[in-house]
Design an enzyme around this catalytic site. Sequence first.
Site, PDB file in Angstrom:
ATOM      1  N   CYS A 162      24.846  21.626   2.903  1.00 18.00           N
ATOM      2  CA  CYS A 162      25.047  21.208   1.944  1.00 18.00           C
ATOM      3  C   CYS A 162      26.095  20.023   1.260  1.00 18.00           C
ATOM      4  O   CYS A 162      27.047  19.943   1.484  1.00 18.00           O
ATOM      5  CB  CYS A 162      25.418  22.636   1.036  1.00 18.00           C
ATOM      6  SG  CYS A 162      25.813  22.538  -0.948  1.00 18.00           S
ATOM      7  N   GLU A 166      17.471  24.934  -2.377  1.00 17.39           N
ATOM      8  CA  GLU A 166      17.453  24.173  -3.601  1.00 17.39           C
ATOM      9  C   GLU A 166      17.070  24.810  -5.074  1.00 17.39           C
ATOM     10  O   GLU A 166      17.937  25.125  -6.141  1.00 17.39           O
ATOM     11  CB  GLU A 166      16.626  22.479  -3.907  1.00 17.39           C
ATOM     12  CG  GLU A 166      17.121  21.693  -3.251  1.00 17.39           C
ATOM     13  CD  GLU A 166      18.421  21.576  -2.819  1.00 17.39           C
ATOM     14  OE1 GLU A 166      18.571  21.219  -3.678  1.00 17.39           O
ATOM     15  OE2 GLU A 166      18.827  21.154  -1.485  1.00 17.39           O
ATOM     16  N   HIS A 187      20.422  26.809  -5.951  1.00 17.99           N
ATOM     17  CA  HIS A 187      21.310  26.830  -6.572  1.00 17.99           C
ATOM     18  C   HIS A 187      20.850  26.482  -8.254  1.00 17.99           C
ATOM     19  O   HIS A 187      21.555  26.351  -8.558  1.00 17.99           O
ATOM     20  CB  HIS A 187      21.470  25.244  -6.020  1.00 17.99           C
ATOM     21  CG  HIS A 187      22.436  24.666  -5.054  1.00 17.99           C
ATOM     22  ND1 HIS A 187      23.516  24.109  -4.951  1.00 17.99           N
ATOM     23  CD2 HIS A 187      21.844  23.791  -4.355  1.00 17.99           C
ATOM     24  CE1 HIS A 187      24.098  24.211  -4.137  1.00 17.99           C
ATOM     25  NE2 HIS A 187      23.008  23.079  -3.328  1.00 17.99           N
TER      26      HIS A 187
HETATM   27 CO    CO Z   1      23.012  22.569  -1.016  1.00 22.62          CO
END
Ligand code: CO
Length: 183
Positions: free
Chosen positions: A110, A155, A158
């Site tokens: 990441c 994603e 997140h």
């Molecule tokens: Co990430």
Amino acid sequence: MLKIVKDNNPTLRERCAEVPLPLSEEHQRLIDEMLDELLLSQDPEYRKKHPSVREGVGLAAPQVGHNIRMLVISYPTGDEKNPLVQHQLVNPKIVVNSVKKCYLSNGEGCLSVDQEHPGYVYRDFKIVVQAYDAKAKEKVSITARGYDAIVLQHEIDHLNGVLFYDRIDKVDPFKKIPGSVEI
Ligand code: CO
């Protein structure tokens, strides 16, 4: 150049807010900048000049300091007919997911995480995501499997304040889940 928020920053742990639609010019500009930033991270020359930047295949808005539900993804597929997976998604929502799991044999990485976190990150093998696509300028439904599904789930995590290493088994990081697919 957008500044990447690292995982020592508690803002990465918040649940992000829905983005009002139709998309404002300001949000369109931000999601375009996010894609530019992601593509720059894939340029070896750029990385040589900016050694703190690492290569990524996806970027979510909270990683650039905006706690709103937008993300970008871009990577080559190696398939001549469909050479690129590229998305600019607003308010993505997983509407279907498989029981079958998959994981990357080398683990995940990441742009916000500098330390190594060895272990398998199990994700749903197949998902269907609904979102507003800021590239196509319309609502889309994306069916993704395997690697494509992993990147989307990373994603979307997140946007909910979740980082990949939260999903690694603390006791047995390389635990095998029967029936899961190694990628
Ligand atoms: Co990430």
